[in-house]
Design an enzyme around this catalytic site. Structure first.
Site, short mmCIF file in Angstrom:
data_model
loop_
_atom_site.label_atom_id
_atom_site.label_comp_id
_atom_site.label_asym_id
_atom_site.label_seq_id
_atom_site.Cartn_x
_atom_site.Cartn_y
_atom_site.Cartn_z
N GLU A 155 0.81 -1.23 0.00
CA GLU A 155 0.00 0.00 0.00
C GLU A 155 0.84 1.28 0.00
O GLU A 155 0.67 2.15 0.86
CB GLU A 155 -0.97 -0.02 1.18
CG GLU A 155 -1.93 -1.19 1.15
CD GLU A 155 -2.85 -1.26 2.36
OE1 GLU A 155 -2.85 -0.32 3.18
OE2 GLU A 155 -3.56 -2.28 2.50
N ASN A 196 1.94 -5.19 -3.12
CA ASN A 196 0.56 -5.53 -2.76
C ASN A 196 -0.24 -4.27 -2.45
O ASN A 196 0.23 -3.40 -1.71
CB ASN A 196 0.60 -6.45 -1.52
CG ASN A 196 -0.73 -7.09 -1.20
OD1 ASN A 196 -1.34 -7.74 -2.04
ND2 ASN A 196 -1.19 -6.94 0.05
N HIS A 232 -10.44 -6.01 -1.63
CA HIS A 232 -11.41 -5.71 -0.57
C HIS A 232 -12.53 -4.89 -1.22
O HIS A 232 -12.34 -3.71 -1.53
CB HIS A 232 -10.76 -4.90 0.55
CG HIS A 232 -9.71 -5.64 1.31
ND1 HIS A 232 -10.00 -6.76 2.05
CD2 HIS A 232 -8.39 -5.41 1.47
CE1 HIS A 232 -8.90 -7.21 2.63
NE2 HIS A 232 -7.90 -6.41 2.29
N GLU A 262 -6.31 -10.77 -0.83
CA GLU A 262 -7.03 -10.49 0.43
C GLU A 262 -8.53 -10.37 0.19
O GLU A 262 -9.20 -9.55 0.80
CB GLU A 262 -6.50 -9.20 1.07
CG GLU A 262 -5.00 -9.18 1.32
CD GLU A 262 -4.50 -7.92 2.02
OE1 GLU A 262 -5.32 -7.23 2.68
OE2 GLU A 262 -3.30 -7.63 1.92
N ASP A 264 -12.30 -10.13 0.09
CA ASP A 264 -13.56 -10.18 0.83
C ASP A 264 -14.52 -9.20 0.18
O ASP A 264 -14.11 -8.26 -0.51
CB ASP A 264 -13.38 -9.91 2.33
CG ASP A 264 -12.66 -8.62 2.68
OD1 ASP A 264 -12.75 -7.64 1.91
OD2 ASP A 264 -11.98 -8.57 3.72
#
Length: 352
Positions: A155, A196, A232, A262, A264
């Site tokens: 990030e 990432n 996400h 990741e 979701d």
């Protein structure tokens, strides 16, 4: 979120555990789920669920890979300068040693969940270089030989694709990114090294910023092997299948692999048939994009059990972001994920 009082008396057999099985048939290296330390953070107070949770987490037909959601982050691995603690990270690495699941290690340099001493010090460039060097070296040496991949830098970008004004960037500029990757490649040459980030799952300024980071490293002759798309999402605004395929292909065109790292998909709670339908489509599109792009190696969901998700504590009024509800019944998104994998089963030749 309260567990059902009768949870311990419910008999829920593991039927058709198969996410990783179908992922491999579709040509992927793995389908996995991240996990965290028992008794910590979202898992605190929910010990009643642990036996069933652990049974699913350890089922390698369901999950062939895992990632520590928190235990390898700076806050936990180096809480004081030069004082290293690998207790939490080792919880997950011990799991993979027992089960044979692939381990993605996460992460080395990130602006968030830093130990306070990193953020609160006024650093000179030379001192901060030394801090990054010591941290990366000690953490990677501890986990050497255990990780398929490391998220080296996490990030580093704002939403407009410019660099985030982290403590690292303020002092060193983009040099900190080059330093971290150069060190990681030196310490463990055979591990896959990733950048990432989130909101790089569709074409735009931020995904272009990630492309810029890959090129920055490549132009300097510094090893970078992959880009992690965190994924996400909010169910009603997730990127389309075509958008995700397009951005994955744009990274692959640079000669790096990609992974969904990741995943979701949060919805407003209480959930309903409509929101669960949106969620199912979002999962199907993300997984479907990965199986359709040859250089996408695998998918990791950010835990699998709704009560252990980070989402409700971060997004007020939202939750149910994963594939298993509180009572361990499955979301319809589980079936749509299987559908995405089965659609590609037999049509791809696995590299693995």
């Amino acid at each position: 979120m309260l567990l059902l009082a009768s949870l311990t008396t419910i008999v829920l057999p593991l039927t058709a555990a198969q996410l990783d099985v179908y992922a491999k048939e579709a040509g992927l290296k793995y389908f996995g789920a991240a996990t965290d330390s028992p008794g910590k953070r979202e898992r605190a107070g929910l010990e009643e669920a642990y036996p069933k949770y652990d049974e699913i987490m350890r089922d390698t037909k369901e999950f062939g890979q895992t990632t520590p959601t928190n235990g390898q982050k700076w806050l936990f691995t180096e809480p004081e300068r030069g004082v290293f603690n690998f207790t939490e990270g080792d919880v997950v690495t011990s799991l993979t040693a027992e089960t044979g699941q692939i381990l993605r290690c996460h992460n080395l340099v990130w602006y968030s969940q830093l130990a306070p001493w990193v953020e609160e010090t006024e650093w000179e460039p030379e001192d901060l270089r030394e801090v990054i060097t010591d941290h990366v070296r000690n953490v990677m040496e501890h986990y050497k030989g255990q990780c398929y991949a490391w998220d080296v830098v996490n990030e580093a970008l704002n939403e407009d694709g410019t660099y985030r004004e982290s403590v690292f960037y303020k002092v060193l500029g983009e040099e900190y990114i080059k330093l971290a990757f150069r060190l990681a490649a030196e310490i463990e040459p055979d591990v896959k090294l990733y950048y990432n980030d989130y909101n790089i799952e569709w074409p735009g300024a931020k995904s272009e910023g990630a492309i810029r980071i890959v090129k920055l490293l490549q132009d300097e002759g510094i090893k970078i092997d992959g880009v992690g798309l965190q994924a996400h999402f909010a169910a009603n605004s997730a990127p389309t299948l075509d958008q995700q395929i397009s951005v994955m292909q744009s990274f692959a065109a640079l000669g790096v692999e990609v992974a969904v790292t990741e995943l979701d998909v949060r919805i407003e709670t209480p959930s309903n048939e409509t929101s669960l339908g949106w969620q199912a489509e979002a999962y199907k599109n993300s997984v479907g994009a990965c199986v359709q792009v040859p250089d996408c190696v695998g998918v990791t969901i950010w835990d699998f059990y709704d009560p252990f998700s980070w989402v409700p504590l971060t997004f007020e009024g939202e939750g149910d972001a994963l594939l298993w509800f509180e009572d361990f019944s499955k979301h319809s998104a589980y079936d749509s994920t299987i559908e995405a994998l089965k659609n590609n089963s037999g049509s791809s030749t696995s590299k693995y």
